[in-house]
Design a protein around this motif. Structure first.
Motif, PDB file in Angstrom:
ATOM      1  N   ASN A  24     100.173 102.779 -40.868  1.00  0.00           N
ATOM      2  CA  ASN A  24      98.834 102.305 -40.388  1.00  0.00           C
ATOM      3  C   ASN A  24      98.712 101.168 -39.485  1.00  0.00           C
ATOM      4  N   ASP A  25      99.954 100.218 -39.762  1.00  0.00           N
ATOM      5  CA  ASP A  25      99.890  99.077 -38.772  1.00  0.00           C
ATOM      6  C   ASP A  25     100.755  99.531 -37.537  1.00  0.00           C
ATOM      7  N   TRP A  26     101.701 100.363 -37.778  1.00  0.00           N
ATOM      8  CA  TRP A  26     102.257 100.829 -36.597  1.00  0.00           C
ATOM      9  C   TRP A  26     101.062 101.779 -35.614  1.00  0.00           C
ATOM     10  N   ALA A  27     100.197 102.394 -36.153  1.00  0.00           N
ATOM     11  CA  ALA A  27      99.545 102.780 -35.429  1.00  0.00           C
ATOM     12  C   ALA A  27      98.163 102.346 -34.843  1.00  0.00           C
ATOM     13  N   ASP A  28      98.047 101.188 -35.574  1.00  0.00           N
ATOM     14  CA  ASP A  28      96.915 100.192 -35.079  1.00  0.00           C
ATOM     15  C   ASP A  28      97.531  99.043 -34.348  1.00  0.00           C
TER      16      ASP A  28
ATOM     17  N   TYR B  71     102.425 105.674 -50.721  1.00  0.00           N
ATOM     18  CA  TYR B  71     101.460 104.835 -50.359  1.00  0.00           C
ATOM     19  C   TYR B  71     101.882 103.741 -49.296  1.00  0.00           C
ATOM     20  N   GLU B  72     103.047 103.436 -49.614  1.00  0.00           N
ATOM     21  CA  GLU B  72     103.506 102.523 -48.869  1.00  0.00           C
ATOM     22  C   GLU B  72     103.847 102.960 -47.474  1.00  0.00           C
ATOM     23  N   ALA B  73     104.365 104.161 -47.419  1.00  0.00           N
ATOM     24  CA  ALA B  73     104.634 104.789 -46.036  1.00  0.00           C
ATOM     25  C   ALA B  73     103.126 104.815 -45.389  1.00  0.00           C
TER      26      ALA B  73
ATOM     27  N   VAL C 173     110.865  88.312 -45.861  1.00  0.00           N
ATOM     28  CA  VAL C 173     110.114  88.997 -47.027  1.00  0.00           C
ATOM     29  C   VAL C 173     108.662  89.040 -46.997  1.00  0.00           C
ATOM     30  N   ARG C 174     108.015  87.775 -46.578  1.00  0.00           N
ATOM     31  CA  ARG C 174     106.685  87.600 -46.468  1.00  0.00           C
ATOM     32  C   ARG C 174     106.283  88.762 -45.464  1.00  0.00           C
ATOM     33  N   ALA C 175     106.753  88.581 -44.439  1.00  0.00           N
ATOM     34  CA  ALA C 175     106.040  89.569 -43.345  1.00  0.00           C
ATOM     35  C   ALA C 175     106.205  91.119 -43.810  1.00  0.00           C
ATOM     36  N   TRP C 176     107.204  91.426 -44.750  1.00  0.00           N
ATOM     37  CA  TRP C 176     107.132  92.952 -45.105  1.00  0.00           C
ATOM     38  C   TRP C 176     105.993  93.314 -46.282  1.00  0.00           C
TER      39      TRP C 176
ATOM     40  N   LEU D 148     102.848  93.715 -44.674  1.00  0.00           N
ATOM     41  CA  LEU D 148     102.849  95.099 -44.060  1.00  0.00           C
ATOM     42  C   LEU D 148     102.463  95.870 -44.868  1.00  0.00           C
ATOM     43  N   PHE D 149     103.063  95.897 -46.165  1.00  0.00           N
ATOM     44  CA  PHE D 149     102.991  96.958 -47.365  1.00  0.00           C
ATOM     45  C   PHE D 149     101.809  96.771 -47.919  1.00  0.00           C
ATOM     46  N   ARG D 150     101.096  95.368 -47.801  1.00  0.00           N
ATOM     47  CA  ARG D 150     100.011  95.070 -48.764  1.00  0.00           C
ATOM     48  C   ARG D 150     100.233  95.150 -50.113  1.00  0.00           C
TER      49      ARG D 150
END
Length: 471
Positions: A118-122, A111-113, A66-69, A72-74
């Motif tokens: 963004n993290d997938w591309a970077d 927004y969350e998408a 849960v912390r990781a997600w 990721l979603f900020r």
């Protein structure tokens, strides 16, 4: 004999220690065993894993997942999203309703998408600059992040479709802008402009969804909702007009086209452009001119919000003068409930229990008795109670001041010392400053209640930002 026995007893402890060390296969140093290097480890003291041995991936527990997600979603930046729709609803002269709620849901999903995409591309760039991010650290797989981005985009478009075709069209443009930014435009000169367009479209989505839902509800209420003659029967004179559902937007002022929200969208887009321009240097730092330019832009935007409040809002009809009043009519243009002049034809008082829009019964005017005596009370005399029009400029000034206070100091610090930590702090301050800016835009449009609702998100965003970084 005695000397030989004593020497043998003195050598016995050393022999026992040597025998013990030989049985255990370890050397003795100062009474403590020294670990020998393991074949499976390399490096000093056997603490570094061999190259072909994989380290255990952290974050396998449910709490760590849960912390990781949330990283990721900020999630701490989520509180800057609902104000877009509320400011858009206020810009078209409507109170928040069903369409506004659908727009907020669609905006949150899109927004969350964008965050996941963004993290997938970077992911390769973050492996060097930010190895602690969820994807480079192995806590979330790239395929899971990409799948979440696709699912959230579909959910956002589905919610926008519930608000009507115009809202779906705006949401489609917003989703296309988000995907284009994350996959290509981010690393080009058009990156800040694309992000500014996405935030402007988000505000227009709230305006369009609110106006569309109100128009649909009004048309349905007057045409009827059931089959048969009642659905097409015209209203008779004196009948009470049917009301729409309770959860649709109500008129908070003169109804306006969704295009009336364009000035507010441009203001929010200009602020987003500046924040994105600063964020391009948050990994390496080293830029002084960009934070200074964005600080000047922030000050100019605050001055523009305060200055345009004194002008007449777009689409607001002018109040009729005394010449528009019929002879003998009780209509007064300065009365807050008389938004339109009555008909010149006097039909007299309506029948009991009926309604006619041109009838405005008013009590006879009372003589001016002046201030009441000390210790007495007279209804209608409230010298110390501020009215809503008087509170709006005060709230607008407070919201604008909060906007400057949130965005200004971090930008100034980043300009004086353009290090990565201070630059990242300036980006975070710019994201949080969107909330008071949205509240100021809502108050400027004549909806101080929506502005207060938006400002209520500030403590939540600030407390959550201490746990999850918004950048």
């Amino acid at each position: 004999m005695r000397r030989l026995l004593l020497s043998a007893l003195g050598a016995l402890p050393a022999a026992l220690r040597a025998a013990s060390a030989g049985l255990n296969g370890r050397a003795v140093r100062g009474g403590r065993p020294a670990a020998a290097p393991d074949d499976g480890l390399s490096g000093t003291g056997g603490t570094a894993p061999v190259p072909d041995r994989h380290r255990p991936s952290p974050g396998r527990g449910r709490g760590d997942t849960v912390r990781a997600w949330t990283e990721l979603f900020r999630v701490s930046a989520l509180f800057s999203v609902p104000g877009d729709a509320l400011a858009g609803a206020a810009a078209v002269g409507r109170s928040p309703g069903r369409g506004t709620a659908l727009a907020i849901g669609a905006s949150l999903c899109l927004y969350e998408a964008g965050m996941a995409l963004n993290d997938w591309a970077d992911r390769e760039e973050d492996a060097v600059d930010r190895p602690h991010r969820p994807i480079p650290s192995g806590r979330i797989s790239p395929s899971a992040a990409l799948g979440a981005a696709g699912a959230l985009t579909a959910a956002g478009l589905a919610l926008a479709a519930r608000a009507g075709r115009p809202a779906l069209a705006v949401a489609t443009g917003l989703a296309a802008t988000v995907w284009a930014y994350d996959l290509h435009l981010k690393h080009t000169k058009a990156g800040p402009a694309a992000m500014a367009a996405a935030r402007s479209l988000d505000l227009l989505l709230g305006a369009t969804a609110t106006a569309t839902a109100m128009s649909t509800a009004t048309a349905t209420s007057y045409a009827g909702t059931g089959p048969g003659p009642r659905a097409t029967r015209p209203m008779r004179l004196g009948a009470v007009p049917p009301t729409g559902p309770d959860n649709v937007a109500r008129a908070a002022g003169p109804a306006r086209s969704p295009l009336a929200a364009l000035p507010a969208a441009l203001v929010l887009g200009a602020h987003t452009y500046g924040v994105t321009a600063v964020s391009r240097h948050e990994a390496q730092g080293g830029s002084t001119a960009v934070p200074l330019a964005v600080l000047a832009t922030t000050t100019a935007l605050a001055a523009a919000v305060l200055a345009t409040h004194q002008r007449q809002r777009p689409g607001e009809p002018a109040r009729p003068g005394p010449a528009a009043t019929a002879p003998g009519s009780s209509y007064r243009p300065d009365h807050p409930h008389h938004s339109t002049a009555p008909s010149m034809l006097d039909l007299g008082a309506p029948l009991p229990g009926t309604y006619r829009p041109d009838h405005h019964p008013t009590a006879p005017a009372l003589p001016d008795l002046g201030a009441p005596q000390p210790g007495t009370y007279r209804p209608g005399h409230h010298p110390h109670r501020p009215t809503a029009p008087a509170l709006t400029p005060l709230l607008l000034t407070a919201f604008t001041g909060a906007y400057l206070r949130t965005a200004g100091p971090p930008l100034l610090h980043a300009a004086l010392n353009p290090s990565p930590p201070l630059t990242q702090r300036a980006v975070g301050g710019g994201i949080r400053a969107m909330i008071p800016l949205q509240a100021a835009l809502a108050a400027r449009a004549g909806a101080p209640g929506s502005g207060l609702a938006v400002m209520a998100l500030v403590p939540l965003a600030r407390s959550l930002a201490r746990k999850v970084s918004p950048t």
